[in-house]
Design a protein around this motif. Sequence first.
Motif, PDB file in Angstrom:
ATOM      1  N   HIS A 144      16.388 -13.638  31.316  1.00 33.32           N
ATOM      2  CA  HIS A 144      17.393 -14.113  32.267  1.00 33.32           C
ATOM      3  C   HIS A 144      17.754 -15.566  31.984  1.00 33.32           C
ATOM      4  CE1 HIS A 144      17.835 -10.747  35.003  1.00 33.32           C
ATOM      5  NE2 HIS A 144      16.527 -10.571  35.020  1.00 33.32           N
ATOM      6  N   ARG A 145      16.738 -16.377  31.734  1.00 29.36           N
ATOM      7  CA  ARG A 145      16.970 -17.794  31.468  1.00 29.36           C
ATOM      8  C   ARG A 145      17.786 -17.973  30.190  1.00 29.36           C
ATOM      9  NH1 ARG A 145      12.132 -19.200  31.003  1.00 29.36           N
ATOM     10  NH2 ARG A 145      11.760 -19.619  33.207  1.00 29.36           N
ATOM     11  N   ALA A 146      17.481 -17.178  29.162  1.00 32.62           N
ATOM     12  CA  ALA A 146      18.187 -17.299  27.886  1.00 32.62           C
ATOM     13  C   ALA A 146      19.660 -16.928  28.027  1.00 32.62           C
ATOM     14  CB  ALA A 146      17.518 -16.412  26.833  1.00 32.62           C
ATOM     15  N   VAL A 147      19.935 -15.849  28.754  1.00 30.80           N
ATOM     16  CA  VAL A 147      21.331 -15.438  28.942  1.00 30.80           C
ATOM     17  C   VAL A 147      22.098 -16.517  29.700  1.00 30.80           C
ATOM     18  CG1 VAL A 147      22.870 -13.721  29.945  1.00 30.80           C
ATOM     19  CG2 VAL A 147      20.731 -12.988  28.890  1.00 30.80           C
ATOM     20  N   ALA A 148      21.492 -17.041  30.756  1.00 31.74           N
ATOM     21  CA  ALA A 148      22.151 -18.092  31.538  1.00 31.74           C
ATOM     22  C   ALA A 148      22.408 -19.332  30.685  1.00 31.74           C
ATOM     23  CB  ALA A 148      21.295 -18.445  32.752  1.00 31.74           C
ATOM     24  N   GLU A 149      21.438 -19.710  29.859  1.00 24.22           N
ATOM     25  CA  GLU A 149      21.598 -20.884  29.007  1.00 24.22           C
ATOM     26  C   GLU A 149      22.708 -20.673  27.981  1.00 24.22           C
ATOM     27  OE1 GLU A 149      20.204 -23.857  29.051  1.00 24.22           O
ATOM     28  OE2 GLU A 149      18.971 -23.444  30.811  1.00 24.22           O
ATOM     29  N   CYS A 150      22.802 -19.463  27.440  1.00 22.48           N
ATOM     30  CA  CYS A 150      23.826 -19.181  26.435  1.00 22.48           C
ATOM     31  C   CYS A 150      25.221 -19.200  27.040  1.00 22.48           C
ATOM     32  CB  CYS A 150      23.554 -17.830  25.774  1.00 22.48           C
ATOM     33  SG  CYS A 150      22.138 -17.847  24.659  1.00 22.48           S
ATOM     34  N   GLY A 156      30.190 -23.564  29.907  1.00 23.49           N
ATOM     35  CA  GLY A 156      29.976 -24.579  30.930  1.00 23.49           C
ATOM     36  C   GLY A 156      30.799 -25.834  30.716  1.00 23.49           C
ATOM     37  N   PRO A 157      30.694 -26.789  31.645  1.00 21.91           N
ATOM     38  CA  PRO A 157      31.468 -28.041  31.550  1.00 21.91           C
ATOM     39  C   PRO A 157      31.177 -28.838  30.282  1.00 21.91           C
ATOM     40  CG  PRO A 157      30.517 -27.778  33.739  1.00 21.91           C
ATOM     41  CD  PRO A 157      29.906 -26.710  32.886  1.00 21.91           C
ATOM     42  N   LEU A 167      33.645 -15.874  20.859  1.00 18.37           N
ATOM     43  CA  LEU A 167      32.342 -15.683  21.489  1.00 18.37           C
ATOM     44  C   LEU A 167      32.346 -16.225  22.918  1.00 18.37           C
ATOM     45  CD1 LEU A 167      29.526 -14.624  21.339  1.00 18.37           C
ATOM     46  CD2 LEU A 167      28.788 -16.742  20.250  1.00 18.37           C
ATOM     47  N   ARG A 168      33.023 -17.315  23.145  1.00 19.66           N
ATOM     48  CA  ARG A 168      33.179 -17.840  24.505  1.00 19.66           C
ATOM     49  C   ARG A 168      33.832 -16.782  25.393  1.00 19.66           C
ATOM     50  NH1 ARG A 168      34.611 -22.669  27.659  1.00 19.66           N
ATOM     51  NH2 ARG A 168      36.602 -22.362  28.723  1.00 19.66           N
ATOM     52  N   ASN A 169      34.893 -16.157  24.887  1.00 20.38           N
ATOM     53  CA  ASN A 169      35.579 -15.115  25.650  1.00 20.38           C
ATOM     54  C   ASN A 169      34.681 -13.897  25.864  1.00 20.38           C
ATOM     55  OD1 ASN A 169      37.840 -16.766  25.627  1.00 20.38           O
ATOM     56  ND2 ASN A 169      38.761 -15.750  23.858  1.00 20.38           N
ATOM     57  N   THR A 170      33.873 -13.581  24.853  1.00 21.64           N
ATOM     58  CA  THR A 170      32.951 -12.448  24.965  1.00 21.64           C
ATOM     59  C   THR A 170      31.928 -12.683  26.072  1.00 21.64           C
ATOM     60  OG1 THR A 170      33.180 -11.848  22.627  1.00 21.64           O
ATOM     61  CG2 THR A 170      31.172 -11.122  23.748  1.00 21.64           C
ATOM     62  N   LEU A 171      31.359 -13.880  26.103  1.00 15.50           N
ATOM     63  CA  LEU A 171      30.367 -14.202  27.128  1.00 15.50           C
ATOM     64  C   LEU A 171      30.987 -14.190  28.522  1.00 15.50           C
ATOM     65  CD1 LEU A 171      28.475 -17.071  25.283  1.00 15.50           C
ATOM     66  CD2 LEU A 171      27.519 -14.848  25.901  1.00 15.50           C
ATOM     67  N   ARG A 184      21.773 -11.634  41.080  1.00 16.74           N
ATOM     68  CA  ARG A 184      20.453 -11.280  41.605  1.00 16.74           C
ATOM     69  C   ARG A 184      19.353 -12.143  40.991  1.00 16.74           C
ATOM     70  NH1 ARG A 184      22.088  -5.704  40.555  1.00 16.74           N
ATOM     71  NH2 ARG A 184      20.554  -5.632  38.874  1.00 16.74           N
ATOM     72  N   ASN A 185      19.727 -12.932  39.974  1.00 16.98           N
ATOM     73  CA  ASN A 185      18.731 -13.729  39.269  1.00 16.98           C
ATOM     74  C   ASN A 185      18.801 -15.196  39.678  1.00 16.98           C
ATOM     75  OD1 ASN A 185      18.307 -15.514  36.521  1.00 16.98           O
ATOM     76  ND2 ASN A 185      16.750 -13.939  36.825  1.00 16.98           N
ATOM     77  N   PRO A 186      17.652 -15.811  39.986  1.00 14.28           N
ATOM     78  CA  PRO A 186      17.640 -17.217  40.421  1.00 14.28           C
ATOM     79  C   PRO A 186      18.224 -18.185  39.394  1.00 14.28           C
ATOM     80  CG  PRO A 186      15.529 -16.167  40.879  1.00 14.28           C
ATOM     81  CD  PRO A 186      16.313 -15.202  40.053  1.00 14.28           C
ATOM     82  N   GLU A 187      18.019 -17.896  38.083  1.00 16.15           N
ATOM     83  CA  GLU A 187      18.537 -18.789  37.044  1.00 16.15           C
ATOM     84  C   GLU A 187      20.056 -18.886  37.119  1.00 16.15           C
ATOM     85  OE1 GLU A 187      17.104 -20.668  34.773  1.00 16.15           O
ATOM     86  OE2 GLU A 187      15.032 -20.138  35.272  1.00 16.15           O
ATOM     87  N   PHE A 188      20.704 -17.726  37.247  1.00 10.73           N
ATOM     88  CA  PHE A 188      22.160 -17.707  37.332  1.00 10.73           C
ATOM     89  C   PHE A 188      22.637 -18.304  38.658  1.00 10.73           C
ATOM     90  CE2 PHE A 188      22.095 -14.666  33.822  1.00 10.73           C
ATOM     91  CZ  PHE A 188      23.232 -15.048  33.122  1.00 10.73           C
ATOM     92  N   LYS A 189      21.972 -17.933  39.740  1.00  6.61           N
ATOM     93  CA  LYS A 189      22.397 -18.426  41.051  1.00  6.61           C
ATOM     94  C   LYS A 189      22.348 -19.948  41.111  1.00  6.61           C
ATOM     95  CE  LYS A 189      21.241 -16.326  44.820  1.00  6.61           C
ATOM     96  NZ  LYS A 189      20.457 -15.694  45.910  1.00  6.61           N
ATOM     97  N   ALA A 190      21.296 -20.527  40.544  1.00  8.69           N
ATOM     98  CA  ALA A 190      21.162 -21.986  40.564  1.00  8.69           C
ATOM     99  C   ALA A 190      22.287 -22.648  39.771  1.00  8.69           C
ATOM    100  CB  ALA A 190      19.804 -22.393  39.994  1.00  8.69           C
ATOM    101  N   LYS A 191      22.619 -22.079  38.608  1.00  7.17           N
ATOM    102  CA  LYS A 191      23.670 -22.670  37.767  1.00  7.17           C
ATOM    103  C   LYS A 191      25.055 -22.460  38.377  1.00  7.17           C
ATOM    104  CE  LYS A 191      21.387 -22.757  33.264  1.00  7.17           C
ATOM    105  NZ  LYS A 191      20.049 -22.851  33.841  1.00  7.17           N
ATOM    106  N   ILE A 192      25.236 -21.338  39.058  1.00  6.55           N
ATOM    107  CA  ILE A 192      26.512 -21.105  39.736  1.00  6.55           C
ATOM    108  C   ILE A 192      26.686 -22.108  40.874  1.00  6.55           C
ATOM    109  CG2 ILE A 192      27.802 -19.483  41.178  1.00  6.55           C
ATOM    110  CD1 ILE A 192      26.507 -17.217  39.520  1.00  6.55           C
ATOM    111  N   GLU A 193      25.620 -22.325  41.634  1.00  9.39           N
ATOM    112  CA  GLU A 193      25.696 -23.214  42.793  1.00  9.39           C
ATOM    113  C   GLU A 193      25.878 -24.676  42.400  1.00  9.39           C
ATOM    114  OE1 GLU A 193      22.135 -22.353  44.889  1.00  9.39           O
ATOM    115  OE2 GLU A 193      22.841 -20.420  45.667  1.00  9.39           O
ATOM    116  N   ASN A 194      25.245 -25.102  41.294  1.00  4.43           N
ATOM    117  CA  ASN A 194      25.394 -26.518  40.916  1.00  4.43           C
ATOM    118  C   ASN A 194      26.583 -26.763  39.980  1.00  4.43           C
ATOM    119  OD1 ASN A 194      24.583 -25.851  38.257  1.00  4.43           O
ATOM    120  ND2 ASN A 194      22.440 -26.372  38.660  1.00  4.43           N
ATOM    121  N   GLY A 195      27.338 -25.696  39.672  1.00  5.69           N
ATOM    122  CA  GLY A 195      28.563 -25.853  38.893  1.00  5.69           C
ATOM    123  C   GLY A 195      28.366 -26.041  37.407  1.00  5.69           C
ATOM    124  N   SER A 196      27.174 -25.714  36.891  1.00  2.00           N
ATOM    125  CA  SER A 196      26.916 -25.935  35.463  1.00  2.00           C
ATOM    126  C   SER A 196      27.139 -24.691  34.610  1.00  2.00           C
ATOM    127  CB  SER A 196      25.477 -26.428  35.262  1.00  2.00           C
ATOM    128  OG  SER A 196      24.539 -25.442  35.674  1.00  2.00           O
TER     129      SER A 196
END
Length: 234
Positions: A144-150, A156-157, A167-171, A184-196
């Motif tokens: 989960h962390r790896a997908v969010a980081e990628c 991201g900004p 690849l950007r469009n694919t992701l 449903r994953n905390p890693e994604f939720k945190a990044k969505i909430e902080n705008g990163s």
Amino acid sequence: MDDKDFINGDNANPTVFNNPKDSDIILEFGCHQVYAHRAILRMCLNSQFPVATSAVFNIVHDSPEDLMPIYAMLKHVYGMPSGIHPKNTRFYHAENEHELMYSIRVYMLSDIYDVPSARNAAISAVKNLLDECTGSDTLGEEDHRAVAECVMKLCGPGAPQLADSKLRNTLFSWLSDNFHFVTRNPEFKAKIENGSLLDTELTAKLLFALSAQIASPPRKKRRVQTVYLRSEHP
């Protein structure tokens, strides 16, 4: 060396990779070097690779984690397709680095040095890995962390400006199609909430896509009427 031994189709014969025999240029990156051939580099790279006069060319990279992806890109040029050839698979990625990020690095380097076929191979690898992630019921926290980081790295900004945005469009397409999965994953939720997770442009696109999904009513199933014919006997 005969041409048939030197060139194999669109790519060089793998046996000449990093072979000092007949090499006319050395590629250096970090403390590594690869014996290369101008003819092959000119044939496989679309960029203005300055190999005409330089005896040594330095491949610029951002971090030590780029070293194995550089090898992957060069091996791909020499007829060992990235992610397919046994000597150029995703299992050659650096220790402690997720396979997804390894493929992202291969893509980004291939974007800088304009190796279209290596970029396409990296996109295929990323798609396969994302399919594995969404199709698994036992996805670990590391995945989960790896997908969010990628996603953040290319969408991201702080994402780099790429010459090829496939690849950007694919992701982003994967994120849009699987938003219910990632939230449903905390890693994604945190990044969505902080705008990163997404830059301003893609955030707007995502909101528009989600709004369209909510506004679209579910399609009604067509009712099929069965007609029974009574057989008539004389």
